[in-house]
Design a protein around this motif. Structure first.
Motif, PDB file in Angstrom:
ATOM      1  N   ARG A 172      -9.384   7.254 -39.630  1.00  0.00           N
ATOM      2  CA  ARG A 172     -10.438   8.170 -38.917  1.00  0.00           C
ATOM      3  C   ARG A 172      -9.863   8.806 -37.628  1.00  0.00           C
ATOM      4  O   ARG A 172      -9.984   9.897 -37.366  1.00  0.00           O
ATOM      5  CB  ARG A 172     -11.499   7.362 -38.382  1.00  0.00           C
ATOM      6  CG  ARG A 172     -12.357   6.779 -39.671  1.00  0.00           C
ATOM      7  CD  ARG A 172     -13.664   6.084 -39.411  1.00  0.00           C
ATOM      8  NE  ARG A 172     -13.379   4.910 -38.847  1.00  0.00           N
ATOM      9  CZ  ARG A 172     -13.692   3.709 -39.150  1.00  0.00           C
ATOM     10  NH1 ARG A 172     -13.878   3.763 -40.686  1.00  0.00           N
ATOM     11  NH2 ARG A 172     -13.431   2.622 -38.707  1.00  0.00           N
ATOM     12  N   ARG A 173      -8.936   7.974 -36.760  1.00  0.00           N
ATOM     13  CA  ARG A 173      -8.058   8.564 -35.700  1.00  0.00           C
ATOM     14  C   ARG A 173      -7.342   9.787 -36.027  1.00  0.00           C
ATOM     15  O   ARG A 173      -7.052  10.641 -35.508  1.00  0.00           O
ATOM     16  CB  ARG A 173      -7.515   7.570 -34.822  1.00  0.00           C
ATOM     17  CG  ARG A 173      -8.480   6.409 -34.035  1.00  0.00           C
ATOM     18  CD  ARG A 173      -9.547   7.063 -33.239  1.00  0.00           C
ATOM     19  NE  ARG A 173      -9.030   7.819 -32.025  1.00  0.00           N
ATOM     20  CZ  ARG A 173      -8.427   7.047 -30.909  1.00  0.00           C
ATOM     21  NH1 ARG A 173      -9.182   5.929 -30.535  1.00  0.00           N
ATOM     22  NH2 ARG A 173      -8.014   7.890 -29.909  1.00  0.00           N
ATOM     23  N   GLY A 195      -0.085   8.291 -34.402  1.00  0.00           N
ATOM     24  CA  GLY A 195      -0.405   6.939 -33.873  1.00  0.00           C
ATOM     25  C   GLY A 195       0.717   6.109 -34.089  1.00  0.00           C
ATOM     26  O   GLY A 195       1.696   6.174 -35.088  1.00  0.00           O
ATOM     27  N   TYR A 212      -1.933   6.522 -29.161  1.00  0.00           N
ATOM     28  CA  TYR A 212      -2.288   7.541 -29.884  1.00  0.00           C
ATOM     29  C   TYR A 212      -2.133   8.842 -29.362  1.00  0.00           C
ATOM     30  O   TYR A 212      -1.908   9.245 -27.878  1.00  0.00           O
ATOM     31  CB  TYR A 212      -4.061   7.811 -30.133  1.00  0.00           C
ATOM     32  CG  TYR A 212      -4.458   6.745 -31.473  1.00  0.00           C
ATOM     33  CD1 TYR A 212      -4.292   6.896 -32.458  1.00  0.00           C
ATOM     34  CD2 TYR A 212      -5.174   5.581 -30.610  1.00  0.00           C
ATOM     35  CE1 TYR A 212      -4.438   5.967 -33.274  1.00  0.00           C
ATOM     36  CE2 TYR A 212      -5.274   4.396 -31.597  1.00  0.00           C
ATOM     37  CZ  TYR A 212      -5.271   4.922 -32.929  1.00  0.00           C
ATOM     38  OH  TYR A 212      -5.806   3.818 -33.937  1.00  0.00           O
ATOM     39  N   HIS A 255      -9.753   2.372 -39.620  1.00  0.00           N
ATOM     40  CA  HIS A 255      -9.873   2.971 -38.128  1.00  0.00           C
ATOM     41  C   HIS A 255      -8.781   3.735 -37.531  1.00  0.00           C
ATOM     42  O   HIS A 255      -8.738   4.907 -37.110  1.00  0.00           O
ATOM     43  CB  HIS A 255     -10.160   1.707 -37.137  1.00  0.00           C
ATOM     44  CG  HIS A 255      -9.970   2.333 -35.680  1.00  0.00           C
ATOM     45  ND1 HIS A 255     -11.201   2.945 -34.979  1.00  0.00           N
ATOM     46  CD2 HIS A 255      -9.016   2.166 -34.585  1.00  0.00           C
ATOM     47  CE1 HIS A 255     -10.714   3.244 -33.696  1.00  0.00           C
ATOM     48  NE2 HIS A 255      -9.300   2.800 -33.542  1.00  0.00           N
ATOM     49  N   HIS A 256      -7.456   3.422 -38.038  1.00  0.00           N
ATOM     50  CA  HIS A 256      -6.233   4.287 -37.780  1.00  0.00           C
ATOM     51  C   HIS A 256      -6.568   5.605 -38.599  1.00  0.00           C
ATOM     52  O   HIS A 256      -6.089   6.591 -37.976  1.00  0.00           O
ATOM     53  CB  HIS A 256      -5.099   3.703 -38.453  1.00  0.00           C
ATOM     54  CG  HIS A 256      -4.764   2.522 -37.533  1.00  0.00           C
ATOM     55  ND1 HIS A 256      -3.928   1.329 -38.206  1.00  0.00           N
ATOM     56  CD2 HIS A 256      -4.877   1.894 -36.436  1.00  0.00           C
ATOM     57  CE1 HIS A 256      -3.597   0.344 -37.326  1.00  0.00           C
ATOM     58  NE2 HIS A 256      -4.628   0.571 -36.527  1.00  0.00           N
ATOM     59  N   GLN A 298      -4.611   1.819 -27.243  1.00  0.00           N
ATOM     60  CA  GLN A 298      -5.991   1.358 -27.295  1.00  0.00           C
ATOM     61  C   GLN A 298      -5.554  -0.392 -28.226  1.00  0.00           C
ATOM     62  O   GLN A 298      -4.949  -0.525 -29.061  1.00  0.00           O
ATOM     63  CB  GLN A 298      -6.770   2.003 -28.574  1.00  0.00           C
ATOM     64  CG  GLN A 298      -8.002   1.071 -28.962  1.00  0.00           C
ATOM     65  CD  GLN A 298      -8.865   1.990 -29.628  1.00  0.00           C
ATOM     66  OE1 GLN A 298      -8.836   2.490 -30.959  1.00  0.00           O
ATOM     67  NE2 GLN A 298      -9.890   2.641 -29.201  1.00  0.00           N
ATOM     68  N   ALA A 333      -5.365  12.690 -32.019  1.00  0.00           N
ATOM     69  CA  ALA A 333      -5.574  11.372 -32.602  1.00  0.00           C
ATOM     70  C   ALA A 333      -6.122  10.785 -31.388  1.00  0.00           C
ATOM     71  O   ALA A 333      -6.705   9.682 -31.446  1.00  0.00           O
ATOM     72  CB  ALA A 333      -4.368  10.776 -33.137  1.00  0.00           C
ATOM     73  N   ARG A 334      -5.766  11.294 -30.204  1.00  0.00           N
ATOM     74  CA  ARG A 334      -6.041  10.909 -28.938  1.00  0.00           C
ATOM     75  C   ARG A 334      -7.272  11.225 -28.580  1.00  0.00           C
ATOM     76  O   ARG A 334      -7.887  12.267 -28.675  1.00  0.00           O
ATOM     77  CB  ARG A 334      -5.011  11.121 -27.953  1.00  0.00           C
ATOM     78  CG  ARG A 334      -5.180  10.769 -26.476  1.00  0.00           C
ATOM     79  CD  ARG A 334      -4.075  11.555 -25.425  1.00  0.00           C
ATOM     80  NE  ARG A 334      -4.900  12.963 -25.413  1.00  0.00           N
ATOM     81  CZ  ARG A 334      -4.180  13.660 -24.588  1.00  0.00           C
ATOM     82  NH1 ARG A 334      -3.323  13.278 -23.912  1.00  0.00           N
ATOM     83  NH2 ARG A 334      -4.964  14.822 -24.268  1.00  0.00           N
ATOM     84  N   GLN A 335      -8.368   9.945 -27.980  1.00  0.00           N
ATOM     85  CA  GLN A 335      -9.539  10.597 -27.543  1.00  0.00           C
ATOM     86  C   GLN A 335      -9.783  10.834 -26.190  1.00  0.00           C
ATOM     87  O   GLN A 335     -10.155  11.849 -25.566  1.00  0.00           O
ATOM     88  CB  GLN A 335     -10.721   9.457 -28.003  1.00  0.00           C
ATOM     89  CG  GLN A 335     -11.177   9.673 -29.526  1.00  0.00           C
ATOM     90  CD  GLN A 335     -11.931   8.488 -29.741  1.00  0.00           C
ATOM     91  OE1 GLN A 335     -12.098   7.397 -29.355  1.00  0.00           O
ATOM     92  NE2 GLN A 335     -12.293   8.813 -30.861  1.00  0.00           N
TER      93      GLN A 335
END
Ligand code: SAM
Length: 411
Positions: free
Chosen positions: A90-91, A213, A246, A87-88, A232, A250-252
């Motif tokens: 992918r971010r 991250g 993030y 997951h990290h 998160q 990388a931040r959504q």
């Protein structure tokens, strides 16, 4: 583990013996005797037995890859579980376009035994990883040996020139440890400026990077979260494992979010929190809902009230109650209990009620109640009987015990 022992462990003949160690008779003593007879030194024999044990323990985090890895005990304890590391990855990779034939360059500044770096390189990034501990860095290099675009050095994070990287990754050490020993004692560091590297330095670097991250412990004080970051909290298979900050691409969405990972996945964000949920606060429904720990740590319990048609039991207690069983995607964020009865909280009266219902064994859960479950269970001295789940909590100012039955939550 000493550097010299690790060097010996990395010998092909020794590594081959580690692969086949399960062929030896079970039990440390029998294995140790057999290995000594085969000519391995006392240090290498001890290291082989430790690695075999750590590989077994690591299966929960790394699945089948554990059988090909080396560990220190501290390194394994601090390593990210592989699905969370993915997951990290992918971010950090999201939105970083490497261009035709190029790769996204990630620096892992304090890589431990290399779990996050493994996921970054596994998902196609080119990784430069460093660790301040010589043995740990060498073990990370071993663990990443099949990934040609991953390189590890024994170096300090602060000595790395981070300017050419597309993304930076930090997972600062938050425990005081000895060297990369197999069984050293550790203690938790509470002051973020004593993390290694320090949180202030890490955040400064992360803020300047195109993407970054920062993995931290889930108990992080919310006041330490920079305004522009996304924080998160993550749980995996029911365990709250981290909060990750993030930055950049990388931040959504800035703000707090909670990601529940497991058989089902749920993402909750602070924008999902309703303006107010005071309407029916404290009115007990037919179900008690226990939100996932990541949602609780993120302070987002009330984000579930809308989708689950639920309300809080008490303004400061992380239980919800509803009139309908939880369904739909948000149901992945709670464990649910059908409320069968409300019982008195005082032990003698509670015992009387339980005995009258034929209950002989109890699982005790509590929030907002100053009790020690094991102590209460002993004081109840129940005769043999059915099993039940008791929830000690508060309804407004009233201390209550809910007699409940766990419900299988439908997705
Ligand atoms: C929490 S662990 C990293 C775990 C890693 N992300 C994983 O999943 O395997 C932190 C690591 O940072 C290393 N470290 C501490 N201070 C450092 C520094 N100033 N520079 C580089 N590494 C450092 C420690 O030796 C430790 O191995």
């Amino acid at each position: 583990m000493e550097v010299t022992t690790l060097t010996e462990l990395l010998d092909v003949r020794v590594l081959d013996r580690l692969e086949t160690i399960d062929d030896l008779p079970a039990g440390d003593l029998a294995r140790s005797t057999a290995l000594r007879r085969e000519g391995f030194s006392a240090e290498v024999t001890a290291a082989l037995l430790t690695q075999a044990q750590l590989r077994n323990e690591a299966v929960g985090k790394f699945g089948p890859y554990a059988a090909e890895m080396l560990f220190t005990r501290d390194g394994l304890a601090q390593a990210t579980r592989l699905p969370v590391a993915a997951h990290h990855a992918r971010r950090l990779l999201a939105g970083r376009d490497p261009g035709v034939g190029g790769t996204v360059r990630i620096a892992d500044l304090g890589c431990g035994i290399g779990a996050d770096a493994f996921a970054f390189a596994g998902l196609g990034a080119s990784v430069e990883a460093v660790d301040a501990d010589e043995v740990t860095a060498a073990i990370a290099a071993f663990n990443l040996r099949h990934l040609p675009d991953a390189h590890v050095e024994h170096a300090l994070a602060g000595d790395v020139d981070t300017s050419g990287f597309d993304a930076l990754w930090f997972d600062p050490a938050r425990r005081r440890i000895g060297r990369g020993n197999a069984r050293g004692s550790t203690s938790r560091i509470t002051d973020p400026d004593e993390f290694s590297p320090s949180l202030t330095w890490v955040i400064e670097q992360a803020q300047q990077a195109p993407a970054a991250g920062v993995k931290l412990g889930p108990a992080l004080d919310h006041d330490l979260i920079p305004a522009e970051a996304e924080a998160q909290w993550v749980s995996h298979s029911g365990d709250v494992v981290e909060v990750c900050l993030y930055f950049g691409t990388a931040r959504q969405r800035p703000g707090r979010s909670a990601l529940v990972m497991g058989e089902r996945t749920l993402l909750v964000h602070e924008d999902d929190v309703p303006e107010t949920d005071e309407d029916r606060l404290g009115e007990l429904g037919s179900f008690l809902l226990e939100p996932d720990g990541a949602i609780v740590r993120a302070g987002l319990v009330t984000a579930l009230t809308g989708p689950l048609q639920a309300r809080r039991l008490h303004p400061s207690i992380a239980y919800l109650t509803s009139d309908v069983a939880p369904t739909g995607p948000a149901a992945a964020g709670v464990s649910a209990y059908e409320i069968l009865d409300v019982l008195p909280a005082k032990v003698p009266s509670l015992r009387k009620e339980l005995v009258a219902r034929g209950i002989g064994s109890v699982v005790i859960k509590k929030r907002g109640a100053d009790i020690v479950p094991d102590q209460v269970r002993r004081q109840l001295k129940l005769p043999k009987g059915d099993k039940a789940t008791l929830v000690f909590t508060r309804l407004g100012d009233r201390h209550i015990v809910l007699l409940t039955r766990p419900v299988v939550v439908e997705g």
